[in-house]
Design a protein around this motif. Structure first.
Motif, PDB file in Angstrom:
ATOM      1  N   ALA A  59       0.818  -1.294  -0.021  1.00 46.37           N
ATOM      2  CA  ALA A  59      -0.043  -0.002  -0.104  1.00 46.37           C
ATOM      3  C   ALA A  59       0.826   1.235  -0.002  1.00 46.37           C
ATOM      4  N   PRO A  60       1.941   1.386   0.934  1.00 46.05           N
ATOM      5  CA  PRO A  60       2.649   2.500   0.959  1.00 46.05           C
ATOM      6  C   PRO A  60       3.615   2.725  -0.314  1.00 46.05           C
ATOM      7  N   TYR A  61       3.944   1.490  -0.915  1.00 48.61           N
ATOM      8  CA  TYR A  61       4.781   1.439  -1.974  1.00 48.61           C
ATOM      9  C   TYR A  61       4.213   1.976  -3.484  1.00 48.61           C
ATOM     10  N   VAL A  62       2.625   1.594  -3.427  1.00 50.72           N
ATOM     11  CA  VAL A  62       1.747   2.075  -4.524  1.00 50.72           C
ATOM     12  C   VAL A  62       1.691   3.638  -4.506  1.00 50.72           C
ATOM     13  N   GLU A  63       1.262   3.905  -3.149  1.00 53.83           N
ATOM     14  CA  GLU A  63       1.185   5.403  -2.919  1.00 53.83           C
ATOM     15  C   GLU A  63       2.422   6.146  -3.475  1.00 53.83           C
ATOM     16  N   ASN A  64       3.606   5.707  -3.270  1.00 51.81           N
ATOM     17  CA  ASN A  64       4.634   6.608  -3.414  1.00 51.81           C
ATOM     18  C   ASN A  64       5.179   6.329  -4.936  1.00 51.81           C
ATOM     19  N   HIS A  65       4.515   5.153  -5.468  1.00 53.68           N
ATOM     20  CA  HIS A  65       4.994   5.063  -6.958  1.00 53.68           C
ATOM     21  C   HIS A  65       3.968   4.938  -7.766  1.00 53.68           C
TER      22      HIS A  65
ATOM     23  N   MET B  54      11.486   5.091 -13.409  1.00 51.36           N
ATOM     24  CA  MET B  54      11.168   6.308 -13.914  1.00 51.36           C
ATOM     25  C   MET B  54       9.742   7.006 -13.309  1.00 51.36           C
ATOM     26  N   SER B  55       9.427   6.335 -12.168  1.00 48.71           N
ATOM     27  CA  SER B  55       8.105   6.987 -11.406  1.00 48.71           C
ATOM     28  C   SER B  55       8.588   8.134 -10.711  1.00 48.71           C
ATOM     29  N   PRO B  56       9.634   8.562 -10.213  1.00 47.63           N
ATOM     30  CA  PRO B  56       9.588  10.028  -9.613  1.00 47.63           C
ATOM     31  C   PRO B  56       9.879  10.896 -10.772  1.00 47.63           C
TER      32      PRO B  56
ATOM     33  N   GLY C 211       5.238  16.922  -9.017  1.00 47.45           N
ATOM     34  CA  GLY C 211       5.980  16.312  -7.841  1.00 47.45           C
ATOM     35  C   GLY C 211       4.817  15.293  -6.942  1.00 47.45           C
ATOM     36  N   ASP C 212       3.747  15.079  -7.144  1.00 48.83           N
ATOM     37  CA  ASP C 212       2.878  14.520  -6.119  1.00 48.83           C
ATOM     38  C   ASP C 212       1.400  14.036  -7.104  1.00 48.83           C
ATOM     39  N   MET C 213       1.554  13.039  -7.263  1.00 53.14           N
ATOM     40  CA  MET C 213       0.502  12.537  -8.227  1.00 53.14           C
ATOM     41  C   MET C 213      -1.005  12.296  -7.357  1.00 53.14           C
ATOM     42  N   ARG C 214      -1.109  12.065  -6.023  1.00 62.89           N
ATOM     43  CA  ARG C 214      -1.751  11.999  -5.252  1.00 62.89           C
ATOM     44  C   ARG C 214      -2.670  13.176  -5.127  1.00 62.89           C
ATOM     45  N   LEU C 215      -1.841  14.150  -4.736  1.00 62.72           N
ATOM     46  CA  LEU C 215      -2.533  15.481  -4.515  1.00 62.72           C
ATOM     47  C   LEU C 215      -3.051  16.020  -6.041  1.00 62.72           C
ATOM     48  N   TRP C 216      -2.414  15.510  -6.974  1.00 64.41           N
ATOM     49  CA  TRP C 216      -3.045  16.122  -8.351  1.00 64.41           C
ATOM     50  C   TRP C 216      -4.334  15.326  -8.522  1.00 64.41           C
ATOM     51  N   LEU C 217      -4.285  13.757  -8.174  1.00 67.64           N
ATOM     52  CA  LEU C 217      -5.780  13.456  -8.258  1.00 67.64           C
ATOM     53  C   LEU C 217      -6.770  13.943  -7.392  1.00 67.64           C
ATOM     54  N   THR C 218      -6.196  14.216  -6.187  1.00 72.87           N
ATOM     55  CA  THR C 218      -7.453  14.725  -5.170  1.00 72.87           C
ATOM     56  C   THR C 218      -7.720  16.113  -5.386  1.00 72.87           C
ATOM     57  N   ASN C 219      -6.853  17.159  -5.673  1.00 71.24           N
ATOM     58  CA  ASN C 219      -7.188  18.471  -5.857  1.00 71.24           C
ATOM     59  C   ASN C 219      -7.556  18.788  -7.391  1.00 71.24           C
TER      60      ASN C 219
END
Length: 760
Positions: free
Chosen positions: A519-525, A581-583, A592-600
């Protein structure tokens, strides 16, 4: 030649002929026949035992579940006529204590009488400290579940009274002693400075603050009293503050104060409610409570004080509470309605521990209802004419006073909060802006409204199975076809056992791995994971294309059927490249943050433990089941069909698609259904790899809660025999029924496919 055949000298002696009737062979045949019969009976009994066990499980679950859907039952006792009742004044209030042994009756003369419920014998009598010349005009209860009452007097004052019951055991005999106290002093509190009679009174205590309201005709009075305590001396003091509220044009008939001291409800006129915002000290609005021309006869708060139960002159009862409207302003909204009969409702008695209530009309008809379940549990005539009643805190005893006599009624109503609509439909819960599917079985608040919708759990079960099958089904089926049809036998003997060994891995280990690492690995990659899904098919196709362009002499060096081994470095290289190539992708494409991009930016909520993680982990667990059965089905296709197709000029791919897959389709379909059943019934992976949030959203980045995980989580904390306990058994029954239906449909489809393609 004929002479040789007919020559007796050439015939075999009778002693050298085989004898199949020797005692040894006869014993061997009898033993073999016995083994066949024993095996047949053993298999038959075993199969019937399995069917019997499943049937018993089904009926046991149904036995636990069915009592939830039964209605309420009452058992009236013989009426009593105690001597003191004939001398008592008109009743204003009845109350029953926790143990169903002592009751309290407040008369219009200010006398509080405590008596035994079973015998009617008077225990004690307390006279309220009323000012000389004053009389009780009105009375009101605090929120259901409390024993605070306020009496409005004819001189514009109000008295707050608390009645409690002390339990002692002198000489090992339980004794209940009634006690009366005055938490805000024995001196009445002045509400109307002009000393006019308080026609209506209302009160609510929140912590150390008391809010007291009274009505004299159309005039409304409200007083806030705050108690403060000196930490050094222990002395307490009271601070009073009068609230200036708008006055009304019509006489006030009922006053109800919200326990949070946000709203004051004034039932005025014939069928209107004026709602005051106590924080802004202004009128929120006037609302019409009936639309059919009937009049409001009674109104009372439900447990928790959020909902108002309003009875009318035509036997109807409606539930109302404040809902945030489209403009952001709270609006008094009708939620649901009930019908007792066609006579005016005279009393509504809320339960003190559940969202149920009782109602009595002018004809003495009793109705038992539950608000959340929108359920009418009982309607039965209780008395001839109007009656006055009180419900015990446990809602299992009703005390009724009618026609100069007392009557107790035993009530059996264990599971009122369950109905089909509450389990599977949208329910409008208190303090929610709209109806919704909610599962929330427990809370720290005693006023909690149970939310027992199974819809989000069933949805979460199907969601987890869908994403797991979305990953597992294509990989497992394609791997099975390749292994059975294209792969070299020597390589197949190595690959198949390795994949089947994956099934032996405990799911708790997979869940632990998925929750703590994956779960944390998927979140970070996240960019790397999605690029892996996109690049892997192209990488494999590109490798195949390049392989086909190599010189034939080079390609022939690889033995036939071993080409799949060449894909191992391709898969490793593509995976390494995508994740490496993920980062960089996250920096170039998503700030720099796909999670924030998805949310915001995209408005897609993201939870770390989500359906994507479940799909990866549970797909890994389901692949061996599907692969093993599908591979056996493809490998079992007769070689004569394959060779015949090739001999007639078909290519290997045409033979695979037109002959092999069609012939093996029953087995492939069975593999998919068994994998689906495994995914639906999985517990530990979804328990550890999801947030266990019972929401209904197909978003792959949000979690879910499944039926199996919910049973595993909440069964240890449920009360045996309680509603929560039985609902969990219902969840297990739903899971069993779903699996049974899916397997039955799978078998029917499999048999049809077998009959359709048996002629190939």
């Amino acid at each position: 030649m004929n002479n040789l055949v007919n020559d007796p000298s050439t015939a075999r002696p009778s002693s050298d002929r085989l004898d199949f009737s020797t005692p040894a062979l006869q014993r061997k045949r009898r033993w073999r026949a016995f083994q066949d019969r024993a095996t047949r009976w053993y298999v038959s009994i075993g199969g019937l035992a399995v069917l019997g066990a499943i049937t018993l499980i089904f009926f046991y679950l149904a036995h636990v579940v069915l009592p939830m859907f039964q209605g309420a039952e009452i058992e009236p006792r013989e009426p009593m006529r105690p001597a003191w009742l004939s001398e008592a004044a008109e009743p204003l209030l009845l109350s029953v204590e926790e143990q169903n042994e002592v009751a309290m009756r407040l008369g219009s003369d200010g006398q509080m009488r405590f008596f035994q419920i079973d015998s009617g014998a008077e225990l004690s009598q307390v006279a309220l400290p009323l000012p000389e010349g004053s009389q009780i005009v009105s009375v009101a209860n605090d929120t259901p579940g409390t024993r605070r009452i306020a009496v409005g007097l004819s001189n514009g004052q109000a008295l707050v009274v608390q009645h409690d019951y002390r339990v002692t055991y002198p000489n090992n005999v339980k004794t209940i002693t009634p006690q009366v106290s005055y938490p805000f002093g024995e001196a009445p509190i002045t509400l109307d400075a002009e000393a006019r009679a308080l026609d209506q009174v209302g009160l609510s205590q929140n912590g150390q603050t008391l809010l007291l309201a009274g009505a004299t005709g159309t005039a409304l009075h409200a007083l806030r009293i705050a108690r403060s305590e000196n930490m050094l001396t222990g002395e307490s003091s009271l601070e009073q503050e009068y609230l200036n509220l708008p006055q009304l044009a019509e006489p006030i008939r009922t006053l109800i104060i919200d326990p949070r001291h946000m709203w004051l409800f004034a039932i005025s006129g014939q069928a209107s409610a004026d709602v005051f915002d106590l924080r802004r000290r202004q009128l929120n609005g006037r609302y019409r409570l009936t639309t059919d021309g009937s009049q409001v006869t009674v109104a009372t708060p439900l447990l928790g004080g959020v909902s108002l139960m309003v009875g009318d002159s035509r036997g109807g009862i409606s539930q109302w509470f404040m809902v945030r409207g489209s403009e952001g302003r709270a609006v008094l909204t009708p939620i649901r309605s009930f019908q007792l009969g066609d006579s005016p409702i005279r009393q509504i008695v809320p339960e003190q521990r559940r969202k149920g209530f009782l109602a009595l009309d002018e004809r003495g008809t009793l109705g038992i209802f539950h608000s959340t379940a929108h359920r009418t549990l009982l309607t039965e005539s209780l008395a001839e004419g109007a009656a006055f009643s009180a419900l015990s805190p446990r809602a299992n005893r009703l005390l009724v006073e009618t026609a100069g006599e007392l009557k107790t009624v035993a009530i059996h109503n264990p599971h009122p909060e369950i109905s089909w609509s509450a389990l599977w439909g949208k329910v409008w819960y208190e303090s929610y802006d709209e109806p919704d599917y909610i599962w929330q079985s427990t809370s720290a608040n005693s006023d909690f409204e149970p939310k027992l919708s199974l819809a989000p759990l069933a949805f979460g079960t199907l969601k987890a199975a869908f994403y797991a099958m979305l990953l597992a089904a294509p990989l497992a089926i394609c791997a099975a076809i390749y292994t059975a049809y294209f792969m070299a036998p020597a390589m197949r003997r190595k690959v198949k056992p390795v994949i089947e060994m994956m099934e032996a891995l405990p799911t708790v280990i997979l869940g632990f791995f998925a929750g703590l690492f994956l779960a944390p690995y998927v979140e970070n990659h996240l960019p790397g994971i999605f690029s892996l899904f996109l690049l892997m098919p192209f990488g494999i196709l590109l490798a195949g294309f390049l392989w086909s362009r190599l010189p034939e002499a080079l390609r022939l060096r690889v033995p036939d059927g071993w080409e799949g081994a060449l894909l191992i470095p391709v898969v490793l290289l593509v995976g390494f490249f995508s994740l490496s190539m993920s980062p960089y992708l996250e920096t170039w494409l998503f700030d720099g943050d796909m999670r924030l991009w998805l949310t915001n930016d995209m408005g897609i909520p993201f939870d770390q433990r989500n359906a994507l993680v479940v799909g990866l982990a549970m797909g890994f667990a389901v692949i061996p089941n599907i692969y093993s059965i599908a591979e056996d089905a493809v490998f079992s296709v007769p070689k004569s069909l394959t060779l015949g197709s090739l001999a007639l000029g078909a290519t290997p791919w045409q033979t695979l698609s037109k002959v092999v897959i069609l012939t093996a389709s029953p087995g492939i379909f069975s593999a998919l259904m068994i994998g689906m059943g495994r995914a639906v019934g999985e517990t530990m992976i979804v328990l550890m790899a999801t947030g266990n949030t019972p929401i209904m959203d197909m978003n792959i980045f949000e979690g879910m809660r499944t039926l199996a995980a919910n049973v595993a989580v909440e069964m240890p904390e449920s009360e045996v025999g309680g509603t929560h306990y039985r609902v969990l058994f219902l969840a297990a029954l739903v899971l069993l029924t779903f699996t049974f239906v899916m397997n039955t449909l799978a078998e029917l489809i499999r048999q049809r496919l077998r009959g359709k393609y048996a002629s190939l």
